[in-house]
Motif scaffolding. Structure first.
Motif, PDB file in Angstrom:
ATOM      1  N   SER A  39     -36.664  -6.420   4.450  1.00  0.00           N
ATOM      2  CA  SER A  39     -35.219  -6.455   4.688  1.00  0.00           C
ATOM      3  C   SER A  39     -34.544  -7.228   3.569  1.00  0.00           C
ATOM      4  CB  SER A  39     -34.892  -7.096   6.043  1.00  0.00           C
ATOM      5  OG  SER A  39     -35.316  -8.446   6.071  1.00  0.00           O
ATOM      6  N   PRO A  41     -30.384  -8.926   2.320  1.00  0.00           N
ATOM      7  CA  PRO A  41     -29.039  -9.256   2.810  1.00  0.00           C
ATOM      8  C   PRO A  41     -28.090  -8.053   2.683  1.00  0.00           C
ATOM      9  CG  PRO A  41     -29.868 -10.963   1.338  1.00  0.00           C
ATOM     10  CD  PRO A  41     -30.801  -9.800   1.209  1.00  0.00           C
ATOM     11  N   ARG A  42     -26.993  -8.123   3.417  1.00  0.00           N
ATOM     12  CA  ARG A  42     -26.045  -7.010   3.441  1.00  0.00           C
ATOM     13  C   ARG A  42     -25.327  -6.808   2.115  1.00  0.00           C
ATOM     14  NH1 ARG A  42     -26.628  -8.428   8.569  1.00  0.00           N
ATOM     15  NH2 ARG A  42     -26.605  -6.759  10.127  1.00  0.00           N
ATOM     16  N   TRP A  43     -25.393  -7.787   1.220  1.00  0.00           N
ATOM     17  CA  TRP A  43     -24.761  -7.559  -0.077  1.00  0.00           C
ATOM     18  C   TRP A  43     -25.544  -6.573  -0.931  1.00  0.00           C
ATOM     19  CZ3 TRP A  43     -28.382  -8.903  -3.516  1.00  0.00           C
ATOM     20  CH2 TRP A  43     -29.159 -10.045  -3.329  1.00  0.00           C
ATOM     21  N   GLY A  45     -26.567  -3.096  -1.662  1.00  0.00           N
ATOM     22  CA  GLY A  45     -26.128  -1.777  -1.236  1.00  0.00           C
ATOM     23  C   GLY A  45     -25.513  -0.979  -2.352  1.00  0.00           C
ATOM     24  N   THR A 171     -16.022 -10.601   2.072  1.00  0.00           N
ATOM     25  CA  THR A 171     -16.941 -11.215   3.022  1.00  0.00           C
ATOM     26  C   THR A 171     -16.228 -11.463   4.344  1.00  0.00           C
ATOM     27  OG1 THR A 171     -18.057 -12.317   1.189  1.00  0.00           O
ATOM     28  CG2 THR A 171     -18.498 -13.160   3.397  1.00  0.00           C
ATOM     29  N   ASP A 182     -28.447 -13.869   6.041  1.00  0.00           N
ATOM     30  CA  ASP A 182     -27.622 -12.680   5.860  1.00  0.00           C
ATOM     31  C   ASP A 182     -26.225 -12.908   6.414  1.00  0.00           C
ATOM     32  OD1 ASP A 182     -26.916 -10.121   5.176  1.00  0.00           O
ATOM     33  OD2 ASP A 182     -28.174  -9.110   6.654  1.00  0.00           O
ATOM     34  N   PRO A 185     -23.758  -9.468  11.307  1.00  0.00           N
ATOM     35  CA  PRO A 185     -23.542  -8.056  11.666  1.00  0.00           C
ATOM     36  C   PRO A 185     -22.357  -7.882  12.606  1.00  0.00           C
ATOM     37  CG  PRO A 185     -25.348  -8.949  12.947  1.00  0.00           C
ATOM     38  CD  PRO A 185     -24.944 -10.030  11.981  1.00  0.00           C
ATOM     39  N   ASN A 196     -17.843  -6.756   4.261  1.00  0.00           N
ATOM     40  CA  ASN A 196     -19.302  -6.751   4.141  1.00  0.00           C
ATOM     41  C   ASN A 196     -19.828  -5.433   3.578  1.00  0.00           C
ATOM     42  OD1 ASN A 196     -19.250  -9.304   5.140  1.00  0.00           O
ATOM     43  ND2 ASN A 196     -20.300  -8.861   7.063  1.00  0.00           N
ATOM     44  N   LYS A 197     -19.086  -4.881   2.626  1.00  0.00           N
ATOM     45  CA  LYS A 197     -19.465  -3.602   2.026  1.00  0.00           C
ATOM     46  C   LYS A 197     -18.844  -3.498   0.645  1.00  0.00           C
ATOM     47  CE  LYS A 197     -18.936   1.394   2.737  1.00  0.00           C
ATOM     48  NZ  LYS A 197     -18.347   2.443   3.616  1.00  0.00           N
TER      49      LYS A 197
END
Length: 639
Positions: A39, A41-43, A45, A171, A182, A185, A196-197
């Motif tokens: 896995s 972190p959400r950063w 992508g 953020t 992370d 969510p 967060n995208k």
């Protein structure tokens, strides 16, 4: 019937228990599998930008989690020119954490793909990834302040089409009691949707409900966008850029600090953080909104905060000393936890929080002056704790926006000044910076270059007639006093000459210099203030009075500033006066540290020699400094 109902109840209960048991078993299996799966972190992508480091030697990382001992491979394709090809292996430690270090490549024309694979489970893939510069924008509401409320928002937003390689990340606002791996969510809220995208330029400018004034870009941080846009205009051009907003309005500096940093800073600060709640609890924003970014390398961090600390003072504590200790320790801690070197840390010095019609004497309790003085201390100077940094002075950028007087709308000029400081500190551009201002006419008939700073204080001394304050020659060309005209939401400006009595009429009445005379601060009139070259002479109010201290711009709203030929103002200061010259390295009464100084000057060997350097090369460079006059000009360091 009763017996049948009981039997049915038992049967239903058994079925529910079986179902619950099945769900728990499945959850256990999923949890077990999740622990074994890789896995990140959400950063991580699609559309992200990694910090390229081939210019100045800082490191870049990707981190994640996997089963302890699991082998992880991070692969960069070389289909695009922006990323190096190759693979980077790692092994998860006993806690399941892993990271790889890699080098961003030179800027090219095409994006690439990053693939992360473990021993089991599917690979994680990010497409449209580029290497460039990463900027982290943090603080409270003036950093959150959306672009749509700045001056000329439509015109400013339209400039984004010149920079197609900008990528945005907002953020989500969230808190946590412990440092998080992370981003949440289930975030508390977003200031610019979606959060967060990563968003490309097309995605950031796509109309949402409400039309063009409700795009992601319109709701994104004005300071973050305008500063980085101006850096691109002045220096980096169409280089890929990541703009990361991680800010929360109405928050104190302590909320953005780790618990370790607070423990380290408290003795020097003279106090521990006061009791707080919600997002102002100590460390909760660091844990949720900074810690997950710790392994994401940056070119620079931008900080616009201090209002909440000024508003909520700690009784009996020197606010300048307290904030300076907390803030400088926070900077050192953020740098230490990134483990990538001392990236540039850039600060916005607080602008006015009140209108120009207020009596300066009635606004002395807002605490802005003490925080400004603390913010000045993060600039490089002898015995200072923070280097590779800069402060954008905003004394003359007050005004009222849709969010009130404490949120001036002229983020455009404040951002330009922050960009100037960043080009100097982060990119080591010396002297005048090109493209520092936009010509007002299409013909371009104006000087677009500018210094990165206003007048830099050197020393103060007593004279037979009073006191003299001297500024560095190179920063004080065209030294003069300039009226401050704050701007109202309707675009009108306040007229200095029309200010009601007894308010001084800006520079023509009382410039913001004060002398300590017989234990009292006395403002020096225009008639007793004279400017000759890089120096300002100040005459006391009465003959025979020997002043003991001098200070400048000690009010929330300052109606007159001292500027150089680039219209950049001097920062506030407080200095002792003695029979001999008092340099900025002397003790400042209202602060345990020193005021700003000319930045350390030297040369960085990394760009040319990289690791192929020895003591003979260093000695030859030092000899050249001495033989060609660079040492006498102030060049003292070889890095």
């Amino acid at each position: 019937r009763r017996q049948r109902n009981v039997t049915l109840f038992k049967d239903c209960t058994r079925q529910k228990l079986i179902m619950i048991s099945g769900v728990l078993a499945a959850a256990f299996l999923l949890s077990h599998e999740a622990k074994g799966a890789v896995s990140v972190p959400r950063w991580f992508g699609d559309g992200m930008v990694f910090q390229k480091n081939d210019e100045y030697g800082a490191r870049s990382f990707i981190n994640g989690r996997a089963r302890p001992g699991e082998k992880v491979v991070v692969s960069f394709d070389n289909a695009g020119d922006n990323l190096t090809g190759g693979t980077f292996p790692a092994i998860a430690d006993a806690d399941g954490n892993w990271e790889v270090q890699f080098n961003g490549a030179g800027v090219g024309t095409g994006p690439g793909t990053v693939t992360i694979s473990g021993e089991d489970g599917p690979s994680i893939v990010a497409n449209n990834v580029m290497g460039g510069d990463v900027y982290f924008c943090s603080g409270q509401s003036n950093m959150v302040f959306p672009l749509k409320y700045a001056y000329n928002p439509e015109e400013e937003m339209a400039t984004l089409k010149q920079y197609p390689n900008f990528r945005f990340f907002a953020t989500a606002r969230d808190t946590a009691d412990t440092p998080q791996f992370d981003l949440s969510p289930t975030p508390a809220a977003c200031d610019a949707e979606p959060c967060n995208k990563w968003l490309t330029v097309d995605q950031a400018t796509a109309p949402q409900q409400g039309g063009m004034n409700n795009t992601f870009l319109a709701n994104f941080s004005a300071m973050c966008f305008l500063t980085i846009r101006d850096i691109a205009r002045m220096h980096t051009g169409n280089r890929p850029v990541a703009l990361i907003q991680s800010a929360w309005g109405g928050t104190r500096v302590e909320a953005w600090m780790s618990t370790e940093a607070i423990e380290k800073a408290s003795p020097s600060a003279g106090a521990t953080p006061p009791p707080a709640s919600g997002p102002n609890n100590a460390s909760v924003l660091y844990n949720a909104m900074v810690a997950p970014w710790n392994k994401f390398s940056v070119r620079a961090a931008f900080w616009y905060q201090g209002e909440e600390n000024a508003d909520q003072k700690i009784p009996g504590v020197d606010q300048t000393q307290y904030y300076a200790a907390m803030y400088q320790t926070m900077i050192a801690d953020w740098r230490d936890k990134k483990s990538m070197g001392d990236f540039a840390f850039m600060t916005v010095q607080l602008p006015p929080s009140v209108p120009s019609t207020d009596d300066p004497a009635q606004t002395m309790g807002t605490g802005r002056m003490q925080i400004r003085l603390a913010e000045s201390e993060v600039t490089p100077h002898p015995d200072g704790l923070t280097d590779i940094s800069g402060v954008a002075v905003a004394l003359d950028c007050g005004g009222k926006s849709a969010w009130g007087w404490d949120h001036p709308p002229n983020k455009n000029e404040i951002s330009r000044r922050l960009a100037l400081q960043t080009v100097h500190a982060a990119f080591a551009v010396q002297g005048e910076i090109p493209n520092a201002r936009v010509c007002p006419t299409p013909s371009g008939a104006c000087n677009t270059s500018s210094l990165w700073t206003g007048p830099v204080l050197v020393e103060a001394s007593l004279t037979s007639s009073g006191a003299v304050v001297k500024f560095a020659d190179w920063s004080a060309t065209g030294l003069r006093l300039k009226d401050v005209l704050s701007t109202n939401p309707d675009g009108t400006t306040n007229n200095c000459s029309a200010r009601p009595a007894p308010l001084p009429s800006c520079c023509s009445g009382m410039p913001p210099f004060e002398l300590m005379e017989s234990g009292q601060w006395v403002r020096v009139s225009k008639a007793r203030t004279s400017i000759v070259g890089p120096s300002v002479s100040l005459i006391p109010s009465s003959a025979g009075v020997v002043p003991t201290q001098v200070r400048f711009a000690w009010a929330d709203y300052v109606d007159c500033v001292l500027v150089n030929s680039d219209d950049l103002p001097s920062a506030p200061f407080v200095l002792n006066l003695t029979a001999t010259k008092t340099s900025i390295s002397d003790t400042v009464p209202l602060s345990p540290r020193n005021m700003i100084q000319s930045p350390p000057m030297g040369t960085n060997t990394w760009n040319y020699y990289h690791c192929n350097i020895d003591e003979n090369i260093v000695k030859s460079l030092a000899d050249n400094f001495l033989s060609n006059g660079m040492a006498k000009a102030g060049y003292e360091y070889i890095n």
